[in-house]
Design a protein around this motif. Structure first.
Motif, PDB file in Angstrom:
ATOM      1  N   SER A  22      -3.357   8.778   0.821  1.00 16.19           N
ATOM      2  CA  SER A  22      -2.015   9.335   0.645  1.00 16.19           C
ATOM      3  C   SER A  22      -1.155   8.889   1.819  1.00 16.19           C
ATOM      4  O   SER A  22      -1.605   8.900   2.974  1.00 16.19           O
ATOM      5  CB  SER A  22      -2.080  10.860   0.574  1.00 16.19           C
ATOM      6  N   SER A  24       2.748   9.127   3.704  1.00 20.19           N
ATOM      7  CA  SER A  24       3.971   9.915   3.780  1.00 20.19           C
ATOM      8  C   SER A  24       4.688   9.618   5.091  1.00 20.19           C
ATOM      9  O   SER A  24       4.154   8.963   5.982  1.00 20.19           O
ATOM     10  CB  SER A  24       3.651  11.405   3.678  1.00 20.19           C
ATOM     11  N   THR A  27       9.806   5.726   3.605  1.00 26.33           N
ATOM     12  CA  THR A  27       9.725   4.909   2.402  1.00 26.33           C
ATOM     13  C   THR A  27       8.997   3.627   2.778  1.00 26.33           C
ATOM     14  O   THR A  27       9.166   3.106   3.883  1.00 26.33           O
ATOM     15  CB  THR A  27      11.115   4.581   1.846  1.00 26.33           C
ATOM     16  N   PHE A  28       8.178   3.134   1.873  1.00 26.71           N
ATOM     17  CA  PHE A  28       7.326   1.999   2.193  1.00 26.71           C
ATOM     18  C   PHE A  28       7.802   0.683   1.582  1.00 26.71           C
ATOM     19  O   PHE A  28       7.033  -0.284   1.492  1.00 26.71           O
ATOM     20  CB  PHE A  28       5.887   2.309   1.790  1.00 26.71           C
ATOM     21  N   TRP A  52       3.710  -3.295  -0.961  1.00 28.35           N
ATOM     22  CA  TRP A  52       4.224  -2.118  -1.653  1.00 28.35           C
ATOM     23  C   TRP A  52       5.150  -2.505  -2.799  1.00 28.35           C
ATOM     24  O   TRP A  52       5.108  -1.924  -3.868  1.00 28.35           O
ATOM     25  CB  TRP A  52       4.948  -1.224  -0.663  1.00 28.35           C
ATOM     26  N   ARG A  71      -1.768   0.466  -5.957  1.00 26.64           N
ATOM     27  CA  ARG A  71      -0.904   1.514  -5.402  1.00 26.64           C
ATOM     28  C   ARG A  71      -0.112   2.164  -6.515  1.00 26.64           C
ATOM     29  O   ARG A  71       0.171   1.548  -7.550  1.00 26.64           O
ATOM     30  CB  ARG A  71       0.031   0.980  -4.297  1.00 26.64           C
ATOM     31  N   LYS A  73       3.385   3.830  -6.670  1.00 28.36           N
ATOM     32  CA  LYS A  73       4.598   4.015  -5.879  1.00 28.36           C
ATOM     33  C   LYS A  73       5.203   5.395  -6.089  1.00 28.36           C
ATOM     34  O   LYS A  73       5.776   5.982  -5.169  1.00 28.36           O
ATOM     35  CB  LYS A  73       5.604   2.912  -6.229  1.00 28.36           C
ATOM     36  N   ASN A  76       3.110   7.724  -3.947  1.00 29.30           N
ATOM     37  CA  ASN A  76       2.853   7.279  -2.577  1.00 29.30           C
ATOM     38  C   ASN A  76       1.357   7.255  -2.268  1.00 29.30           C
ATOM     39  O   ASN A  76       0.906   7.764  -1.232  1.00 29.30           O
ATOM     40  CB  ASN A  76       3.587   8.153  -1.565  1.00 29.30           C
ATOM     41  N   THR A  97      -1.090   0.869   7.470  1.00 32.76           N
ATOM     42  CA  THR A  97       0.130   0.297   6.938  1.00 32.76           C
ATOM     43  C   THR A  97       0.920  -0.409   8.030  1.00 32.76           C
ATOM     44  O   THR A  97       0.782  -0.104   9.222  1.00 32.76           O
ATOM     45  CB  THR A  97       1.000   1.376   6.260  1.00 32.76           C
TER      46      THR A  97
END
Length: 118
Positions: A22, A24, A27-28, A52, A71, A73, A76, A97
């Motif tokens: 997960s 957080s 924004t990726f 991403w 993934r 999106k 997340n 990441t």
């Protein structure tokens, strides 16, 4: 940025396991999500990654053909589907990441233990 891996456990040789991560804290968009592992007495090694935005994947040779990074999106979430597991896959698996502009992974989550019995 916070990352948390989960889904590890004990599995027999040839079995499958899906790890989840997960993500957080931001924004990726334009970021890359990766999976790494570290076995006892060994250095941490790269397993696979996914962009991403486009979902472009890249794998270590040891993972090609057996592992799949994906993934979600909307949630997340990043996943590592591991198939045809071998005892040498035993390790602590972590997600990480980085910005696509960075050479190094910037944020790391706590790992989850995967043990493959022979």
């Amino acid at each position: 940025v916070q990352l948390q891996a989960s889904g590890g456990g004990l599995v027999h040789t040839g079995g499958s396991l899906r790890l989840s991560c997960s993500a957080s804290g931001r924004t990726f968009t334009n970021w890359i999500m990766g999976w790494f592992r570290q076995a006892p007495g060994k250095e941490r090694e790269f397993v696979g990654q996914i962009t991403w935005n486009m979902g472009t994947q890249y794998y270590a040779d040891s993972a090609k053909g057996r592992f799949i990074v994906s993934r979600d999106k909307a949630k997340n979430m990043v996943y590592l589907q591991m198939n045809s597991l071998k005892p040498e896959d035993t390790a602590v698996y972590s997600c990480a990441t980085k910005s696509s502009a960075s050479n190094s992974y910037m944020y790391w989550g706590q790992g989850t233990q995967v043990t493959v019995s022979s």
